[in-house]
Design a protein around this motif. Structure first.
Motif, PDB file in Angstrom:
ATOM      1  N   LYS A  21      38.424  24.731  -8.033  1.00 31.27           N
ATOM      2  CA  LYS A  21      38.149  23.423  -7.438  1.00 31.27           C
ATOM      3  C   LYS A  21      37.155  22.639  -8.287  1.00 31.27           C
ATOM      4  O   LYS A  21      37.304  21.437  -8.487  1.00 31.27           O
ATOM      5  CB  LYS A  21      37.602  23.608  -6.023  1.00 31.27           C
ATOM      6  CG  LYS A  21      37.375  22.320  -5.290  1.00 31.27           C
ATOM      7  CD  LYS A  21      36.893  22.569  -3.886  1.00 31.27           C
ATOM      8  CE  LYS A  21      36.634  21.265  -3.155  1.00 31.27           C
ATOM      9  NZ  LYS A  21      36.112  21.482  -1.822  1.00 31.27           N
ATOM     10  N   ARG A  22      36.152  23.310  -8.794  1.00 28.72           N
ATOM     11  CA  ARG A  22      35.101  22.660  -9.586  1.00 28.72           C
ATOM     12  C   ARG A  22      35.633  22.134 -10.915  1.00 28.72           C
ATOM     13  O   ARG A  22      35.242  21.065 -11.370  1.00 28.72           O
ATOM     14  CB  ARG A  22      33.981  23.667  -9.836  1.00 28.72           C
ATOM     15  CG  ARG A  22      32.721  23.045 -10.298  1.00 28.72           C
ATOM     16  CD  ARG A  22      31.955  22.536  -9.090  1.00 28.72           C
ATOM     17  NE  ARG A  22      30.578  22.419  -9.448  1.00 28.72           N
ATOM     18  CZ  ARG A  22      29.928  21.275  -9.408  1.00 28.72           C
ATOM     19  NH1 ARG A  22      30.513  20.196  -9.008  1.00 28.72           N
ATOM     20  NH2 ARG A  22      28.676  21.232  -9.754  1.00 28.72           N
ATOM     21  N   ASN A  37      38.745  21.293 -11.523  1.00 27.94           N
ATOM     22  CA  ASN A  37      39.935  20.476 -11.265  1.00 27.94           C
ATOM     23  C   ASN A  37      41.171  21.040 -11.952  1.00 27.94           C
ATOM     24  O   ASN A  37      41.918  20.321 -12.621  1.00 27.94           O
ATOM     25  CB  ASN A  37      39.715  19.026 -11.687  1.00 27.94           C
ATOM     26  CG  ASN A  37      38.728  18.312 -10.804  1.00 27.94           C
ATOM     27  OD1 ASN A  37      38.638  18.617  -9.624  1.00 27.94           O
ATOM     28  ND2 ASN A  37      37.975  17.392 -11.363  1.00 27.94           N
ATOM     29  N   PRO A  43      46.139  20.007  -9.743  1.00 28.20           N
ATOM     30  CA  PRO A  43      46.287  18.552  -9.632  1.00 28.20           C
ATOM     31  C   PRO A  43      46.293  18.118  -8.173  1.00 28.20           C
ATOM     32  O   PRO A  43      46.904  18.742  -7.324  1.00 28.20           O
ATOM     33  CB  PRO A  43      47.635  18.272 -10.299  1.00 28.20           C
ATOM     34  CG  PRO A  43      48.370  19.556 -10.254  1.00 28.20           C
ATOM     35  CD  PRO A  43      47.331  20.639 -10.266  1.00 28.20           C
ATOM     36  N   SER A  44      45.622  17.032  -7.907  1.00 27.19           N
ATOM     37  CA  SER A  44      45.574  16.528  -6.530  1.00 27.19           C
ATOM     38  C   SER A  44      46.467  15.305  -6.412  1.00 27.19           C
ATOM     39  O   SER A  44      46.664  14.559  -7.363  1.00 27.19           O
ATOM     40  CB  SER A  44      44.143  16.166  -6.138  1.00 27.19           C
ATOM     41  OG  SER A  44      43.702  15.065  -6.903  1.00 27.19           O
TER      42      SER A  44
END
Length: 126
Positions: free
Chosen positions: A53-54, A56, A59-60
């Motif tokens: 998460k940190r 990245n 992909p969001s």
């Protein structure tokens, strides 16, 4: 029966009781080891999730750019349909460059198939 024979049989019967008593701590030690291992694995999962998460690494889809569809044309070439604030663009992507092929006037609706529907379809075709 003689008394020495009775005492010998009692002594031999007492040995398994002592062995059972000594196996109880090993059961507790095994359980403690198992719970400790579980805690270590769970901590490792949470640490790795935090790192992903940190950095990245996943992909969001919450940003302004959204990938609507992607089709592979070769080993390193593909067509990508992206959406930027409601406007869709068709891009040609290679290992060296990205080319705009077309800016679409009317948005393309791509039906997102769920895994369950694909599985149902695969089962019915068998």
């Amino acid at each position: 029966m003689s008394i020495p024979l009775i005492l010998t049989s009692l002594a031999s019967a007492a040995v398994p009781v002592e062995a059972a008593a000594s196996s109880a701590p090993s059961t507790v030690a095994t359980l403690t080891s198992m719970v400790g291992g579980l805690i270590v694995v769970l901590l490792l999962i949470f640490v790795l999730a935090y790192i992903v998460k940190r950095l990245n690494l996943v992909p969001s889809s919450q940003g302004a750019l959204k990938t609507v569809a992607m089709t592979s044309l070769g080993q390193k070439e593909k067509l990508v349909l992206i959406d930027v604030d409601g406007q869709q663009y068709l891009l040609g992507v290679t290992a060296q460059q990205v080319n705009l092929i077309d800016k679409l006037d009317t948005p393309v609706d791509v039906a997102a198939e769920s895994f369950a529907s694909r599985l149902r379809q695969a089962k019915s075709s068998q």
